[in-house]
Motif scaffolding. Structure first.
Motif, PDB file in Angstrom:
ATOM      1  N   ASP A 120       0.854  -1.187   0.000  1.00 50.68           N
ATOM      2  CA  ASP A 120       0.000   0.000   0.000  1.00 50.68           C
ATOM      3  C   ASP A 120       0.886   1.232   0.000  1.00 50.68           C
ATOM      4  O   ASP A 120       1.907   1.271   0.692  1.00 50.68           O
ATOM      5  N   ILE A 159       0.770   5.791  -0.434  1.00 53.09           N
ATOM      6  CA  ILE A 159       0.004   7.025  -0.567  1.00 53.09           C
ATOM      7  C   ILE A 159       0.940   8.094  -1.118  1.00 53.09           C
ATOM      8  O   ILE A 159       2.130   8.124  -0.794  1.00 53.09           O
ATOM      9  N   PHE A 178      -6.413   4.941   5.085  1.00 51.22           N
ATOM     10  CA  PHE A 178      -5.128   4.378   4.656  1.00 51.22           C
ATOM     11  C   PHE A 178      -4.503   3.660   5.840  1.00 51.22           C
ATOM     12  O   PHE A 178      -4.216   4.283   6.866  1.00 51.22           O
TER      13      PHE A 178
END
Length: 244
Positions: free
Chosen positions: A7, A9, A40
């Motif tokens: 993941d 951002i 998130f």
């Protein structure tokens, strides 16, 4: 680009450059792109671009924790720990078979992740983690105290405001440090902590046990300052890289 496992951002000041990077990554990896994410890594993101305001918190995560440990209906506590509470030496803990079935390690692991946005529980979580290998009902009561505190403060988090919002024309890097002196009675070690702010917004914090034994309050405070200075120096270099 902040990356954690699979993941990540992204923040940017050029949409064209961002799009070029994403297209380059798509050529190699299968990506799912979410514009303006609201969650998130269990962190909830609230924004008000007009006011230059962003808040990071873990309210949903905390609600799930309370339900997981059967504390969803508990009464809130005013602090994460009881002031002046004396802890026993982790090496002297006598654990029973019944104690081993407590969800102590699971709770501490969850608290560690919660520290991402909650500096107010950093000290309590650090204390609880000292008993990860041996714990009893006594330490489990401390876990429940933290959960009770979270019950009443679930919506707390980190708030970031732009310079035009908080009045700072030129954001400053500020740091506060503190240390108790020989706070651990069983080995005379001190616990230090620091908080670093950029433009009035918290960007780094820590609470930990000092490895050395201080012989005075001045020495204990100096150790705390030493750790904080290392963090500040790293942040200064990082901010220079960002041309700030």
């Amino acid at each position: 680009m902040g990356i954690h496992v699979d993941d990540f951002i992204v923040t940017y000041n050029s949409a064209r450059f961002r799009d070029a990077i994403i297209e380059m990554l798509k050529a190699t990896f299968e990506l799912t792109v979410t514009e303006n994410p609201t969650v998130f890594l269990s962190m909830q993101i609230e924004r008000d671009l007009g006011r230059g305001y962003i808040k990071l918190h873990q309210t949903g995560y905390i609600r799930d924790l309370l339900e997981k440990f059967g504390m969803q209906d508990c009464n809130p506590a005013p602090t994460p720990m009881i002031t002046g509470f004396k802890l026993q030496d982790p090496k002297a803990v006598i654990q029973t078979e019944e104690d081993t079935h407590l969800q102590y390690q699971s709770a501490c692991g969850s608290f560690i992740w919660l520290r991402l946005t909650r500096p107010d529980v950093a000290f309590a979580v650090g204390v609880l983690c000292r008993y990860m290998t041996k714990f009893t009902q006594h330490e489990w009561a401390l876990v429940k105290r933290v959960l009770r505190y979270l019950q009443g403060t679930a919506d707390k988090g980190l708030i970031f405001q732009s310079g035009r919002s908080n009045g700072d024309v030129k954001p400053k890097l500020e740091c506060w440090t503190d240390s108790d002196f020989a706070g651990r009675s069983f080995d005379s070690r001190s616990t230090y902590g620091y908080v670093v702010k950029w433009g009035g917004c918290t960007i780094a914090f820590r609470s930990a046990v000092e490895r050395r034994v201080a012989t005075s309050t001045c020495e204990a405070e100096s150790y705390a300052l030493q750790h904080a200075c290392k963090q500040v120096q790293w942040l200064r270099d990082f901010l220079r890289e960002l041309d700030l």
